[in-house]
Design a protein around this motif. Structure first.
Motif, short mmCIF file in Angstrom:
data_model
loop_
_atom_site.label_atom_id
_atom_site.label_comp_id
_atom_site.label_asym_id
_atom_site.label_seq_id
_atom_site.Cartn_x
_atom_site.Cartn_y
_atom_site.Cartn_z
N HIS A 15 14.29 74.14 61.16
CA HIS A 15 14.98 75.34 60.69
C HIS A 15 14.27 76.10 59.58
O HIS A 15 14.64 77.24 59.30
N ALA A 16 13.30 75.48 58.91
CA ALA A 16 12.61 76.19 57.83
C ALA A 16 11.58 77.14 58.44
O ALA A 16 10.53 76.70 58.90
N LYS A 17 11.91 78.40 58.48
CA LYS A 17 11.00 79.41 59.04
C LYS A 17 10.04 79.84 57.95
O LYS A 17 10.34 80.70 57.12
N VAL A 18 8.89 79.17 57.92
CA VAL A 18 7.90 79.38 56.86
C VAL A 18 6.52 79.54 57.49
O VAL A 18 6.31 79.19 58.65
N PRO A 19 5.56 80.06 56.72
CA PRO A 19 4.20 80.22 57.26
C PRO A 19 3.58 78.88 57.66
O PRO A 19 3.93 77.83 57.12
N ALA A 20 2.67 78.95 58.61
CA ALA A 20 1.96 77.75 59.05
C ALA A 20 1.26 77.09 57.87
O ALA A 20 0.83 77.74 56.93
N GLY A 21 1.15 75.79 57.94
CA GLY A 21 0.46 75.04 56.90
C GLY A 21 1.34 74.55 55.77
O GLY A 21 0.89 73.76 54.95
N ARG A 22 2.58 74.99 55.71
CA ARG A 22 3.48 74.51 54.67
C ARG A 22 3.87 73.06 54.95
O ARG A 22 3.98 72.65 56.10
N GLU A 23 4.07 72.30 53.89
CA GLU A 23 4.42 70.89 54.02
C GLU A 23 5.91 70.66 53.79
O GLU A 23 6.60 71.51 53.23
N ILE A 24 6.35 69.50 54.21
CA ILE A 24 7.68 68.99 53.88
C ILE A 24 7.45 67.81 52.96
O ILE A 24 6.65 66.92 53.26
N TRP A 25 8.14 67.79 51.85
CA TRP A 25 8.02 66.68 50.90
C TRP A 25 9.26 65.83 50.98
O TRP A 25 10.38 66.35 51.04
N ALA A 26 9.08 64.54 50.96
CA ALA A 26 10.20 63.60 50.91
C ALA A 26 9.99 62.71 49.70
O ALA A 26 8.90 62.15 49.52
N ARG A 27 11.02 62.59 48.88
CA ARG A 27 10.93 61.78 47.67
C ARG A 27 12.10 60.80 47.63
O ARG A 27 13.24 61.19 47.92
N CYS A 28 11.82 59.57 47.25
CA CYS A 28 12.84 58.54 47.10
C CYS A 28 12.79 58.04 45.67
O CYS A 28 11.71 57.70 45.18
N ALA A 29 13.94 58.01 45.02
CA ALA A 29 14.03 57.51 43.65
C ALA A 29 15.13 56.46 43.59
O ALA A 29 16.25 56.70 44.04
N LEU A 30 14.80 55.30 43.05
CA LEU A 30 15.70 54.17 43.01
C LEU A 30 16.15 53.90 41.58
O LEU A 30 15.32 53.85 40.67
N THR A 31 17.46 53.75 41.38
CA THR A 31 18.00 53.32 40.10
C THR A 31 18.69 51.97 40.32
O THR A 31 18.67 51.43 41.43
N ASP A 32 19.33 51.46 39.30
CA ASP A 32 20.05 50.20 39.43
C ASP A 32 21.29 50.33 40.32
O ASP A 32 21.79 49.34 40.84
N THR A 33 21.80 51.55 40.49
CA THR A 33 23.05 51.73 41.21
C THR A 33 22.94 52.51 42.52
O THR A 33 23.83 52.39 43.37
N HIS A 34 21.89 53.32 42.68
CA HIS A 34 21.81 54.12 43.91
C HIS A 34 20.38 54.50 44.26
O HIS A 34 19.47 54.37 43.44
N LEU A 35 20.23 54.96 45.47
CA LEU A 35 18.98 55.51 45.98
C LEU A 35 19.21 56.99 46.22
O LEU A 35 20.19 57.37 46.86
N ARG A 36 18.30 57.81 45.69
CA ARG A 36 18.38 59.26 45.92
C ARG A 36 17.16 59.66 46.74
O ARG A 36 16.03 59.35 46.38
N VAL A 37 17.40 60.37 47.82
CA VAL A 37 16.34 60.86 48.70
C VAL A 37 16.42 62.38 48.69
O VAL A 37 17.49 62.95 48.90
N THR A 38 15.28 63.03 48.46
CA THR A 38 15.20 64.48 48.42
C THR A 38 14.16 64.95 49.42
O THR A 38 13.05 64.42 49.46
N VAL A 39 14.51 65.95 50.20
CA VAL A 39 13.57 66.58 51.13
C VAL A 39 13.40 68.02 50.69
O VAL A 39 14.38 68.74 50.50
N THR A 40 12.16 68.44 50.52
CA THR A 40 11.84 69.77 50.03
C THR A 40 11.02 70.51 51.09
O THR A 40 10.09 69.94 51.67
#
Length: 138
Positions: free
Chosen positions: A57-82
Motif C-alpha cells: 500500500h505504500a505508493k512511493v518511488p522505486a528504491g525506497r526501503e521498508i524498515w523493521a525495528r524490534c525493541a525489547l524491554t522487561d515487560t513487552h516487545l515493540r515492533v515498528t515498521v517504517t
C-alpha cells in the motif's frame, strides 16, 4: 559474557520477498532473546501484516526501503515498521468474502497496543505494535 542487544533494525527492499525475510530475521532474533513461543508467534504474524501493508500500500518511488525495528524491554516487545508513504493506515471492515483487508483488525485484536504516526523527519510513517511478555499480556 556478551548479551544480545535489546533492539535491532532491518532495512529491506520494498519487495514481496522482504515480508518472508523479515519473518525469518525476527524468528532468529526472538530465539536469541529467548522469547516465549506465544510471544514469538504473535509478533511474527503481526510483523508480517505490517510488512505486507508497507509493501502493498505504500505508493512511493522505486528504491525506497521498508524498515523493521524490534525493541525489547522487561515487560513487552515493540515492533515498528517504517515506510516512505505519508498516508497513515486505517482499519477497515472486511466482508466475509474479501480476501484481504483484515490485517490491522488482526493487529488491533492481538496486540497489547498499536498505533501509527508520521515520522519526525517529515518523510513517511511508522506503524507499531506491542505485545506483552507475560502469559496474560500477549
Amino acid at each position: 559474557m556478551q548479551t544480545a542487544p535489546k533492539d535491532i533494525e532491518w532495512r529491506l527492499p520494498r519487495h514481496p520477498r522482504s515480508v518472508a525475510r523479515a519473518r525469518t530475521l525476527f524468528r532468529e532474533q526472538a530465539a536469541s532473546w529467548e522469547l516465549p513461543q506465544a510471544v514469538t508467534d504473535t509478533a511474527e504474524l503481526l510483523l508480517s501484516e505490517l510488512m505486507t501493508n508497507a509493501y502493498r500500500h505504500a505508493k512511493v518511488p522505486a528504491g525506497r526501503e521498508i524498515w523493521a525495528r524490534c525493541a525489547l524491554t522487561d515487560t513487552h516487545l515493540r515492533v515498528t515498521v517504517t515506510d516512505a508513504s505519508n498516508i497513515l493506515p486505517a482499519p477497515t471492515t472486511a466482508r466475509p468474502t474479501d480476501e484481504s483487508g483484515r490485517g490491522l483488525a488482526l493487529v488491533a485484536a492481538l496486540a497489547k497496543d498499536w498505533g501509527a504516526q508520521a515520522r519526525g523527519c517529515g518523510i513517511g510513517k511508522e506503524v507499531w505494535f506491542e505485545v506483552g511478555l507475560m502469559p496474560d499480556g500477549v
